[in-house]
Design a protein around this motif. Structure first.
Motif, PDB file in Angstrom:
ATOM      1  N   ASN A   1      27.180 -12.248  -0.286  1.00 47.88           N
ATOM      2  CA  ASN A   1      25.344 -10.898   0.083  1.00 47.88           C
ATOM      3  C   ASN A   1      24.570 -11.650   0.844  1.00 47.88           C
ATOM      4  OD1 ASN A   1      27.190  -9.492  -1.938  1.00 47.88           O
ATOM      5  ND2 ASN A   1      25.192  -8.264  -1.907  1.00 47.88           N
ATOM      6  N   LEU A   2      24.545 -12.864   1.902  1.00 45.23           N
ATOM      7  CA  LEU A   2      24.111 -13.198   2.315  1.00 45.23           C
ATOM      8  C   LEU A   2      24.592 -13.469   3.789  1.00 45.23           C
ATOM      9  CD1 LEU A   2      23.801 -16.570  -0.111  1.00 45.23           C
ATOM     10  CD2 LEU A   2      22.586 -14.637  -0.206  1.00 45.23           C
ATOM     11  N   LEU A   3      23.870 -13.248   4.244  1.00 48.41           N
ATOM     12  CA  LEU A   3      23.952 -13.162   6.039  1.00 48.41           C
ATOM     13  C   LEU A   3      23.006 -14.036   6.410  1.00 48.41           C
ATOM     14  CD1 LEU A   3      23.491 -10.251   4.908  1.00 48.41           C
ATOM     15  CD2 LEU A   3      23.969 -10.006   7.165  1.00 48.41           C
ATOM     16  N   PRO A   4      23.316 -15.085   8.109  1.00 49.67           N
ATOM     17  CA  PRO A   4      21.973 -15.944   8.519  1.00 49.67           C
ATOM     18  C   PRO A   4      20.915 -15.090   8.990  1.00 49.67           C
ATOM     19  CG  PRO A   4      24.672 -16.024   9.612  1.00 49.67           C
ATOM     20  CD  PRO A   4      24.484 -14.711   8.645  1.00 49.67           C
ATOM     21  N   LEU A   5      19.590 -16.560   8.535  1.00 48.54           N
ATOM     22  CA  LEU A   5      18.809 -15.527   9.094  1.00 48.54           C
ATOM     23  C   LEU A   5      18.458 -15.927  10.519  1.00 48.54           C
ATOM     24  CD1 LEU A   5      15.307 -14.965   8.999  1.00 48.54           C
ATOM     25  CD2 LEU A   5      14.902 -17.230   8.576  1.00 48.54           C
TER      26      LEU A   5
ATOM     27  N   ALA B   1      14.156  -0.787   3.461  1.00 49.70           N
ATOM     28  CA  ALA B   1      14.061   0.093   4.278  1.00 49.70           C
ATOM     29  C   ALA B   1      14.327   0.207   5.825  1.00 49.70           C
ATOM     30  CB  ALA B   1      12.348   0.191   3.967  1.00 49.70           C
ATOM     31  N   TRP B   2      14.177  -0.728   6.016  1.00 47.89           N
ATOM     32  CA  TRP B   2      14.813  -0.676   7.686  1.00 47.89           C
ATOM     33  C   TRP B   2      16.038  -0.842   8.012  1.00 47.89           C
ATOM     34  CZ3 TRP B   2      12.629  -2.404  12.871  1.00 47.89           C
ATOM     35  CH2 TRP B   2      11.232  -2.034  12.977  1.00 47.89           C
ATOM     36  N   LEU B   3      16.517  -0.690   6.985  1.00 46.23           N
ATOM     37  CA  LEU B   3      18.547  -0.779   6.765  1.00 46.23           C
ATOM     38  C   LEU B   3      18.930   0.697   6.905  1.00 46.23           C
ATOM     39  CD1 LEU B   3      21.104  -1.725   6.618  1.00 46.23           C
ATOM     40  CD2 LEU B   3      21.356  -2.286   4.404  1.00 46.23           C
ATOM     41  N   THR B   4      17.858   1.188   5.768  1.00 48.83           N
ATOM     42  CA  THR B   4      18.049   2.638   5.627  1.00 48.83           C
ATOM     43  C   THR B   4      17.906   3.713   7.053  1.00 48.83           C
ATOM     44  OG1 THR B   4      17.199   2.767   3.285  1.00 48.83           O
ATOM     45  CG2 THR B   4      17.113   4.752   4.601  1.00 48.83           C
ATOM     46  N   ALA B   5      16.576   3.144   7.621  1.00 49.88           N
ATOM     47  CA  ALA B   5      16.633   4.181   8.999  1.00 49.88           C
ATOM     48  C   ALA B   5      17.565   3.381  10.432  1.00 49.88           C
ATOM     49  CB  ALA B   5      15.072   3.624   9.187  1.00 49.88           C
ATOM     50  N   TRP B   6      17.920   2.282  10.105  1.00 47.91           N
ATOM     51  CA  TRP B   6      18.758   2.066  11.224  1.00 47.91           C
ATOM     52  C   TRP B   6      20.448   3.220  10.581  1.00 47.91           C
ATOM     53  CZ3 TRP B   6      19.763  -0.746  15.009  1.00 47.91           C
ATOM     54  CH2 TRP B   6      21.192  -0.752  15.834  1.00 47.91           C
TER      55      TRP B   6
ATOM     56  N   ILE C   1      23.090  18.840   8.364  1.00 45.73           N
ATOM     57  CA  ILE C   1      22.318  18.347   7.275  1.00 45.73           C
ATOM     58  C   ILE C   1      23.780  17.198   6.760  1.00 45.73           C
ATOM     59  CG2 ILE C   1      20.948  18.864   5.131  1.00 45.73           C
ATOM     60  CD1 ILE C   1      20.999  21.049   6.048  1.00 45.73           C
ATOM     61  N   LEU C   2      22.566  15.739   6.420  1.00 43.98           N
ATOM     62  CA  LEU C   2      24.052  14.608   6.323  1.00 43.98           C
ATOM     63  C   LEU C   2      23.018  14.267   4.977  1.00 43.98           C
ATOM     64  CD1 LEU C   2      24.884  13.660   9.796  1.00 43.98           C
ATOM     65  CD2 LEU C   2      26.317  14.586   8.416  1.00 43.98           C
ATOM     66  N   GLY C   3      23.256  13.807   4.282  1.00 45.31           N
ATOM     67  CA  GLY C   3      22.676  12.723   3.477  1.00 45.31           C
ATOM     68  C   GLY C   3      23.278  11.159   3.470  1.00 45.31           C
ATOM     69  N   THR C   4      22.497  10.653   3.544  1.00 46.87           N
ATOM     70  CA  THR C   4      22.285   8.739   3.341  1.00 46.87           C
ATOM     71  C   THR C   4      21.525   8.109   2.425  1.00 46.87           C
ATOM     72  OG1 THR C   4      23.187   6.811   4.676  1.00 46.87           O
ATOM     73  CG2 THR C   4      21.280   8.530   5.103  1.00 46.87           C
ATOM     74  N   SER C   5      22.049   7.124   2.528  1.00 48.67           N
ATOM     75  CA  SER C   5      21.109   5.658   1.322  1.00 48.67           C
ATOM     76  C   SER C   5      21.625   4.385   2.018  1.00 48.67           C
ATOM     77  CB  SER C   5      21.252   6.033   0.017  1.00 48.67           C
ATOM     78  OG  SER C   5      19.866   5.247  -1.247  1.00 48.67           O
ATOM     79  N   MET C   6      20.559   3.133   2.065  1.00 52.36           N
ATOM     80  CA  MET C   6      20.891   2.220   2.388  1.00 52.36           C
ATOM     81  C   MET C   6      21.442   2.054   3.114  1.00 52.36           C
ATOM     82  SD  MET C   6      18.780   0.273   0.750  1.00 52.36           S
ATOM     83  CE  MET C   6      19.971  -1.295   0.438  1.00 52.36           C
TER      84      MET C   6
ATOM     85  N   ASP D   1      25.958  -2.967   8.579  1.00 51.43           N
ATOM     86  CA  ASP D   1      25.125  -2.693   9.224  1.00 51.43           C
ATOM     87  C   ASP D   1      23.722  -3.834   9.500  1.00 51.43           C
ATOM     88  OD1 ASP D   1      26.507  -0.128   9.293  1.00 51.43           O
ATOM     89  OD2 ASP D   1      25.418   0.928   7.348  1.00 51.43           O
ATOM     90  N   LEU D   2      23.588  -4.470   8.274  1.00 49.60           N
ATOM     91  CA  LEU D   2      22.485  -5.272   7.709  1.00 49.60           C
ATOM     92  C   LEU D   2      22.829  -6.585   8.994  1.00 49.60           C
ATOM     93  CD1 LEU D   2      19.780  -5.894   7.035  1.00 49.60           C
ATOM     94  CD2 LEU D   2      21.335  -7.022   5.335  1.00 49.60           C
ATOM     95  N   ALA D   3      23.696  -6.953   8.971  1.00 51.89           N
ATOM     96  CA  ALA D   3      24.232  -7.282  10.926  1.00 51.89           C
ATOM     97  C   ALA D   3      23.860  -6.993  11.551  1.00 51.89           C
ATOM     98  CB  ALA D   3      25.866  -7.785  10.393  1.00 51.89           C
ATOM     99  N   GLN D   4      24.372  -5.711  12.093  1.00 53.35           N
ATOM    100  CA  GLN D   4      23.999  -4.871  13.060  1.00 53.35           C
ATOM    101  C   GLN D   4      22.702  -4.992  13.600  1.00 53.35           C
ATOM    102  OE1 GLN D   4      25.735  -1.295  13.468  1.00 53.35           O
ATOM    103  NE2 GLN D   4      28.283  -2.840  13.035  1.00 53.35           N
TER     104      GLN D   4
END
Length: 317
Positions: A115-119, A134-139, A259-264, A269-272
């Motif tokens: 679960n760790l990604l380089p900063l 929040a930002w990952l959800t928006a992405w 109409i699409l539902g999503t969460s996180m 996705d977070l790496a991108q």
């Protein structure tokens, strides 16, 4: 170790259920888990819902709050923590930190090493701490679900909160025409300063949009439908103002709307997202940064409803 945690539930006054004090060291669920020294974290409305008792049972109290974190891994590397963990005890098969496993608003947090990604070098710890929830959800709303690359115009409902403000900033960085609604005139001015066209809720737009980012719910959903172009995607990740809107089904099939539902989002996705923010010099919209010694004030700020962007906690202060 010092931590901010839910010691009980209070639906009427969630801040009354928040305790700041000593908690045991984090527990490793499996051999591949490691302990991260937390440097920075950020708050989400998920934390306030937890204090109200939504999604959290009394059998799991006390529960350290917080989903987002940047920290130092056991090898001394600066890392961003992906907050979704494998959890066979949850019907989804996964859970967020602070739902079953203890959260990030503490000196240390335990997570799977995977679960760790380089900063990224170009991102500060306090900026990167805004991204994992929040930002990952928006992405994911814009990219995977909204397929924003196929469109030119985006509507973001209820800008000012973490996800909505992130969606405005990201869509602008992607070169899209962005419209954003807010009931608050001061927030509309700040949205406009980011480069979006800010309008009151329900206002007629100069064009129909290809993607709608919907985090408000019943209060704005009819406007989302009316603002959507043929074959547009309306992506839903929240319902802060009602979860049972009246829906005009004729408009949906006549306009071929999705109409699409999503969460996180996923770890990839977070790496991108991290790479995008570093490469495009995109920085999160930060409402305020609080030292951990004032974490209660940070919660009060989030609870006030006056926030614009993310509320961040600096664990080194």
């Amino acid at each position: 170790m010092r931590a901010a945690f839910a010691s009980r539930f209070d639906d009427a006054d969630p801040l009354a259920a928040l305790t700041v004090g000593e908690q045991p060291e984090p527990t490793h669920w499996a051999d591949d888990w490691v302990t991260v020294q937390v440097v920075a974290s950020s708050l989400n409305h998920h934390d306030l819902w937890s204090l109200r008792g939504v999604g959290l049972g009394e059998d799991r109290l006390p529960m350290i709050l917080g989903c987002d974190a940047v920290g130092i891994d056991p090898d001394g590397n600066e890392v961003v923590v992906y907050p979704v963990i494998p959890d066979p005890g949850d019907p989804r098969g996964t859970s967020l930190l602070s739902e079953h496993a203890q959260g990030t608003l503490a000196e240390r947090v335990a997570v799977p090493r995977s679960n760790l990604l380089p900063l990224p070098d170009k991102l500060s710890a306090t900026d990167a701490a805004c991204l994992p929830t929040a930002w990952l959800t928006a992405w994911r709303m814009l990219t995977t679900m909204g397929r924003v690359d196929e469109g030119e115009a985006v509507l973001v409902q209820g800008a000012g909160g973490g996800v909505a403000t992130a969606a405005v900033a990201l869509a602008l960085a992607m070169g899209k025409r962005v419209y954003a609604t807010s009931r608050d005139e001061a927030k509309r001015e700040r949205i406009a300063a980011l480069g979006a066209t800010a309008v009151p809720p329900g206002a007629r737009l100069p064009e129909r949009v290809d993607v709608v980012v919907e985090t408000v719910g019943a209060a704005t959903f009819d406007h989302s439908l009316k603002s959507a172009a043929p074959m547009a995607r309306i992506v839903v990740s929240g319902a802060t103002a009602g979860h049972e809107p009246k829906v005009n089904l004729r408009r949906i099939f006549a306009m071929q709307l999705q109409i699409l539902g999503t969460s996180m989002g996923t770890r990839d996705d977070l790496a991108q997202l991290l790479a995008f923010c570093a490469e495009r010099d995109v920085r999160p919209v930060v409402d305020s940064v609080h030292p951990f010694s004032q974490v209660s004030e940070a919660f009060a700020r989030l609870h006030s409803g006056d926030v614009f962007g993310k509320v961040v906690v600096d664990h080194n202060r």
